[in-house]
Structure formats: structure tokens, C-alpha cells
Scaffold this active site. Structure first.
Site, PDB file in Angstrom:
ATOM      1  N   GLY A  35     -15.722  -0.478 -21.384  1.00 43.03           N
ATOM      2  CA  GLY A  35     -15.503   0.881 -20.948  1.00 43.03           C
ATOM      3  C   GLY A  35     -15.569   1.962 -21.869  1.00 43.03           C
ATOM      4  O   GLY A  35     -15.829   3.031 -21.336  1.00 43.03           O
ATOM      5  N   VAL A  70     -21.833  -1.471 -27.864  1.00 37.81           N
ATOM      6  CA  VAL A  70     -21.591  -2.289 -28.993  1.00 37.81           C
ATOM      7  C   VAL A  70     -23.021  -2.802 -29.517  1.00 37.81           C
ATOM      8  O   VAL A  70     -23.478  -3.793 -28.893  1.00 37.81           O
ATOM      9  CB  VAL A  70     -20.537  -3.264 -28.999  1.00 37.81           C
ATOM     10  N   ASP A  81      -2.670  -4.728 -27.790  1.00 43.59           N
ATOM     11  CA  ASP A  81      -3.676  -5.325 -26.594  1.00 43.59           C
ATOM     12  C   ASP A  81      -4.232  -6.650 -27.177  1.00 43.59           C
ATOM     13  O   ASP A  81      -5.616  -7.177 -27.278  1.00 43.59           O
ATOM     14  CB  ASP A  81      -4.692  -4.430 -26.446  1.00 43.59           C
TER      15      ASP A  81
END
Length: 619
Positions: A25, A29, A137
Site C-alpha cells: 500500500g 520494494v 504491527d
């Protein structure tokens, strides 16, 4: 990994970009290499987010957090750029699969693997907390498995400990449903205990294959986290008490990461990954190294080509200036032109490449793939997709006029039927040509050939009312391939499943070539391995098919019950390894064929099948 696309940068800072690792999102990469030769993961924020203050703040937190943490259980920040137009971050590249993918493919960890995972995650969180941060997270996708233990990545939403709420300015939940703590789901302040709760949820997933809080929607999962007891019944008893303590609703009742680390030391099982996990880690590392080598070779070729083209332009300018040398050097100019124009490296296409590993091809869930790709877009699903005795999957749909359509996906169609130059449609998808096949008034198929996991044909057949079924088949195949370039759904197979195995690794190749003649030609599709000679052939199939006890003659092979079929020049012996559902079972079958009449086919099949059975996993 995927090749770089034309729109991708070749460099970010001093980092040469090699391949695309993935996209999320926040950004894209890349795998890159520093001037010193070190591999790095380079995250580039999407341009449409670069000017968003909230996303930039999150990105800057990730940079700061990464620079504060440089231990053995996380990925260190190597380089970054705060350029407002093009921010990026380079971290240490860890060539390792994530926990979520490993559990989905290999199944839950045994107790020794859970001990290694728990100790490693506790050590990583201890390092993060000592820096004054909370990760916020921790989830299976942010845990990479290396031979030495787990590594925690993605500190993009980590925060310095402070009494702030858990919601952003837009009211968006920060964290991943299923692994967030009650205080996160309710917007209360976070603390190191927040990460401990997530640790308990991750350990439950690793031990059972599912999270501790079931649900089909985010609100349902968040409600269960806040109000329901976790489901940890599948966690080994020696670890369950610790996991339950980590999942306490009250942060004050949870253990510290130091206490978690101490508790894991009391588990008697040796801290080590199961063998299938070690193999998965090794395969991922080998795949990463192959991509890096291949991409670097391609980059060097491109550099050489650019250098040739530059020299060619300089040569042509020189020719124009030196009339006396025109005739002598014109041939050189033509030669240089031809050299530059025939480098053997075509221009990249504007779509991601189709790259599937051999393991992904063996465990690909064709039924789920068809359903998620075609249902709703090519018609309304009439019934659930169904897998036939050959492993192919069919999906019946009803088109807009309520006429019946059936799409069938075959993984491992014979290449001899696919690689026919005259049937090349001239179209491509996923960097591979699309081949046509047999067509009639109501049925047509289209195929592509995968390369990275061996040459394997994916054939999609469309059958329906009168009309251009070939156009429909091609559009459906394009949709399926594009889905595979993003996500390949895999079957949730038990550890003892034959479908996980590489048939050519189970079959005794040397014995087979003694039958077929040396050198016997070896060929393979996901669940079959064949060694063929001039007059004889050996084939091993590890498949889910109709139970052999319904149609074949029962006999004994040492202490095993097997089933035999001898027809003309072929003798087949089948071993029913594991009944699955209804009339189906996972079966290992060896077939020996001989047209010369010189081979005792059934005796040779018995010898080969004996070796195969000894190598099969025990349930």
C-alpha cells in the site's frame, strides 16, 4: 520476485536496482545492490503518497526506528532519501520467506520450531522496546524465517512510547486485524504489552495454522479480540499457558518480553525448524540468489549495449568528419550496428512476468485460482469449482444470457501438444507467448509455458454455447496469468501429502535408466516424472485420483498392499498412501512400458515402487 518494468528506476541513490520484490500500500520494494556489493531491500513510496503528510510521517518513523535498531533479529537501515518528490529507504536484505507463506505451504510448526520462533520474536521485541519503540504491527507477514531464527521487519507504524490513541486522523485502524491488541482495536494507548499480545497471536497461528480469533470480516475479528476468549486449543500444552498469558485482555496481565524469553527456555524441545521449513528457507535463498545473479547479468548486458550504441554514434560522427576513411570504416559501422541490434535481449513487456516455483506449481490451488479470477467477471458461478481425477479443475459459470460456460485449468499439460510454433497466437502475457490448441464450434483452449519452476504448461479450456470460445479462452487465460503474477493461491495440504513431493526426487533415476537405456530422457510435470528411452519408459505419478482398489488387482509388495494393472506393453503398480475424500485417494504409481519384449515390466515396477514407498512421508 519479478523483473524490473520499463517505468521502474534503474538506480535509487547509489543503489543499483535488480528486481522487484513486491508492492504494498505504501510503495514498491526492489532488490538492490550497494556500491560495496551488499544486497538491500529498497522501498520507494508511491508518488501519489509522497506528498501526503501522514504517509510521509509514517515513512520518516520507519527510517528513524530502523536506525535506532541494529540487532540480530531485525533488518538494519542502510541508506535513505528524504527527497519530497521521491522518498526511499534501503534496509538490509534478508533472503528468507515470511512466516505466513511458510505455514500456509508447510503446515504448523512442531514444538521445537515454536520454541525457536518464540525466543527469536521475544528477543527482537526486547531490542525494539529497549529503543523506546512499540512495533504495533507484528504479524506473520512481518516475520522472516532464516536458518538461525526469525527476523522482524517493517517498522513503518512503530511509535515511540507515548499515551496516544491507536487511530489515525482519518479513523483508519493501524495494525493488522487478527493480530492487533484489544487496546489497538479500541483506540486506547499502546505499550510494549501491545506487541506481547501480537506475539501470542502469531505463535497461535504458527502452532495451528490459524489465528486465535476467528471471523470473516474486520469488525467481527476486532469484536472477538475485545470480547471473546482466544482459541488456543491447538497450541502444544507446554506452550499454551504462555500463549494464553500473552493474549490477556488486560495489558497489565501479560508477561514482559523478558518473561517470555525465560519461559521459552524451559521448553524441553530442541529449538530448530522442521526439515520441510529448512528446505523451504533454503529454496527461497537459492531463488533469491538466482534472481540477483540473473538481474545483474542483464544489467551488465544493458550497460554493454548502451556502451556499444554510444561508441557507434561516436564512430558515425567520426566517419562523417573523415571522408578519406569512409569506405574503410563503413563496414565497421554496419558491424557495430548489427552487434547492437542483435544483443539477444528483447525489450521488456509492459506486464509482470509469470514466475512460479516448482513447489508452487505442485501445490497450486487451481479451483481457488479459477474462482477468484473468473467468477463474476466471466459469468455467475453455478456450483463450486470441482477437481477431477487428473487434478484439473473445472468452474461452471452462467453468462449474461444465462447460457452455461465451463472453464477448465490444467497444470502440466503435455508440452508436445503446446509448443507447436504454428499454434502460437502471436500474443503474450506474463512475458510468455500464448499458444492455441484444438478448437471446435463450442470448445477452445489457450496455453502458456512457465519457466522458473521448469517448463510446465498451463492450459485453460473454455466450453460453452456457439460463439468465439477461443477469444473467451484467451481472455480468461490472460486473467489467470495476471492473477498468478500477483498472488498464487496454494492448497492447504497436510504434511504427509504426496502432492508436496517432487516426483523426480523420489524416483530412483539410475535404476530407471537401467531399464530405459542410458541416457534416458528425463521429463517432468508437477506430479509426474518420466524417464524414456528408445523402446522403454518409466513413469512415477504422485497424484490424487480414484482409489486403485476399485479397478485394479490387489497384490502384496513386501508388507505393503499394492494394486496392479498389466495391459499390453505396460505394467502399472499403485500404492494407496492416503485416502482423501469419497472415492479419491493420494496414490503413488509406477508404470514401466517396453515395446521390445526384453524387460520384465512388473518385476522392475515392483523394485522401483519399493524404493518409492520407503521415501514417502509417514502419516
Amino acid at each position: 520476485m519479478k523483473p524490473l518494468m520499463p517505468q521502474d528506476p534503474q538506480w535509487l541513490g547509489e543503489n543499483r536496482l535488480l528486481t522487484v520484490i513486491g508492492q504494498g500500500g505504501m510503495g514498491r520494494v526492489f532488490l538492490g545492490r550497494t556500491p560495496t556489493g551488499r544486497l538491500v531491500a529498497v522501498k520507494q513510496i508511491h508518488r501519489h503518497l509522497a506528498g501526503d503528510p501522514e504517509f510521509r510521517a509514517r515513512f520518516e518513523r520507519e527510517v528513524q526506528a530502523g536506525r535506532m535498531i541494529t540487532g540480530a533479529y531485525t533488518a538494519a537501515v542502510v541508506d535513505n532519501s528524504a527527497d519530497p518528490e521521491n522518498p526511499w529507504l534501503a534496509t538490509e536484505y534478508i533472503a528468507a520467506p515470511d512466516l505466513g507463506a511458510v505455514i500456509e505451504e508447510e503446515g504448523p510448526l512442531h514444538l521445537g520450531g515454536l520454541r525457536l520462533l518464540a525466543a527469536g520474536l521475544a528477543s527482537a521485541l526486547m531490542e525494539i522496546h529497549r529503543a523506546g519503540l512499540v512495533h504495533r504491527d507484528l504479524k506473520p507477514g512481518n516475520v522472516l524465517l532464516t536458518p538461525e531464527g526469525p527476523r522482524v521487519i517493517d517498522l513503518g507504524i512503530s511509535r515511540v512510547e507515548q499515551p496516544d490513541g491507536q487511530l489515525t486522523m482519518t479513523g483508519q485502524l493501524i495494525g493488522s486485524p487478527g493480530y492487533t491488541s484489544p487496546e489497538q482495536s479500541e483506540g486506547r494507548p499502546v505499550s510494549p504489552a501491545t506487541d506481547v499480545f501480537s506475539l501470542g497471536a502469531v505463535l497461535t497461528f504458527a502452532a495451528t495454522g490459524s489465528g486465535p480469533f476467528p471471523g470473516t470480516s474486520t469488525p467481527q475479528i476486532l469484536y472477538a479480540i475485545a470480547h471473546s476468549a482466544p482459541d488456543t486449543a491447538g497450541v502444544p500444552v507446554s506452550l499454551r499457558g504462555l500463549v494464553d498469558a500473552c493474549l490477556a485482555k488486560d495489558p497489565a496481565q501479560r508477561p514482559t518480553v523478558e518473561e517470555v524469553l525465560t519461559a521459552t527456555a524451559a521448553i524441553t524441545a530442541e529449538p530448530a525448524w522442521p526439515e520441510p521449513v529448512r528446505e523451504r528457507i533454503g529454496a527461497h535463498r537459492a531463488d533469491s540468489e538466482w534472481w540477483a545473479r540473473t538481474a545483474e547479468k542483464q544489467s551488465k548486458y544493458q550497460d554493454q549495449l548502451a556502451d556499444i550504441q554510444t561508441r557507434r554514434r561516436e564512430l558515425l560522427r567520426w566517419l562523417a568528419a573523415g571522408a578519406a576513411a569512409v569506405l574503410m570504416l563503413a563496414g565497421c559501422g554496419v558491424a557495430a550496428s548489427r552487434w547492437a541490434g542483435t544483443s539477444g535481449h528483447p525489450e521488456p513487456m509492459n506486464d509482470p512476468s509469470l514466475a512460479l516455483t516448482a513447489t508452487e506449481l505442485r501445490t497450486l490451488d487451481g479451483c481457488k485460482l479459477l474462482d477468484m479470477t473468473l467468477s463474476g467477471k466471466f459469468g455467475t458461478r453455478k456450483t463450486d469449482p470441482e477437481r477431477n481425477i487428473f487434478g484439473d479443475c473445472s468452474l461452471p459459470l452462467a453468462d449474461a444470457s444465462n447460457k452455461n460456460m465451463t472453464f477448465t485449468l490444467q497444470v502440466g499439460a503435455p508440452l508436445s501438444e503446446t509448443l507447436v510454433p504454428s499454434e502460437n497466437t502471436g500474443h503474450t502475457v506474463g512475458w510468455t507467448p500464448i499458444f492455441g490448441g484444438k478448437a471446435s464450434y463450442n470448445i477452445c483452449d489457450r496455453s502458456v509455458i512457465t519457466q522458473s519452476g521448469g517448463q510446465v504448461a498451463l492450459k485453460l479450456t473454455a466450453q460453452g454455447p456457439n460463439g468465439d470460445q477461443c477469444d473467451i479462452a484467451e481472455r480468461a487465460l490472460v486473467a489467470v496469468v495476471r492473477q498468478l503474477t500477483v498472488f498464487a493461491p496454494l492448497r492447504a495440504l497436510p504434511q504427509e501429502s504426496l502432492l508436496r513431493l517432487d516426483p523426480c526426487a523420489v524416483l530412483d533415476i539410475d535404476k530407471s535408466r537401467n531399464i530405459t537405456g542410458d541416457p534416458g530422457k528425463r521429463s517432468a510435470i508437477p506430479h509426474e516424472c518420466t524417464i524414456s528411452g528408445d523402446t522403454a519408459a518409466v513413469r512415477l505419478a504422485l497424484v490424487e485420483t480414484t482409489r486403485p482398489d476399485s479397478s485394479m488387482e490387489k497384490t502384496q509388495l513386501d508388507r505393503y498392499t499394492v494394486y496392479r494393472s498389466a495391459v499390453d506393453s505396460v505394467c502399472t503398480l499403485a500404492y494407496m498412501a492416503r485416502p482423501t475424500s469419497g472415492k479419491l485417494a493420494e496414490v503413488a504409481s509406477v508404470s514401466v512400458s517396453d515395446r521390445s519384449g526384453q524387460v520384465d515390466k512388473c518385476a522392475r515396477a515392483q523394485d522401483l515402487l519399493t524404493d518409492v514407498i520407503a521415501k514417502l512421508p509417514k502419516s
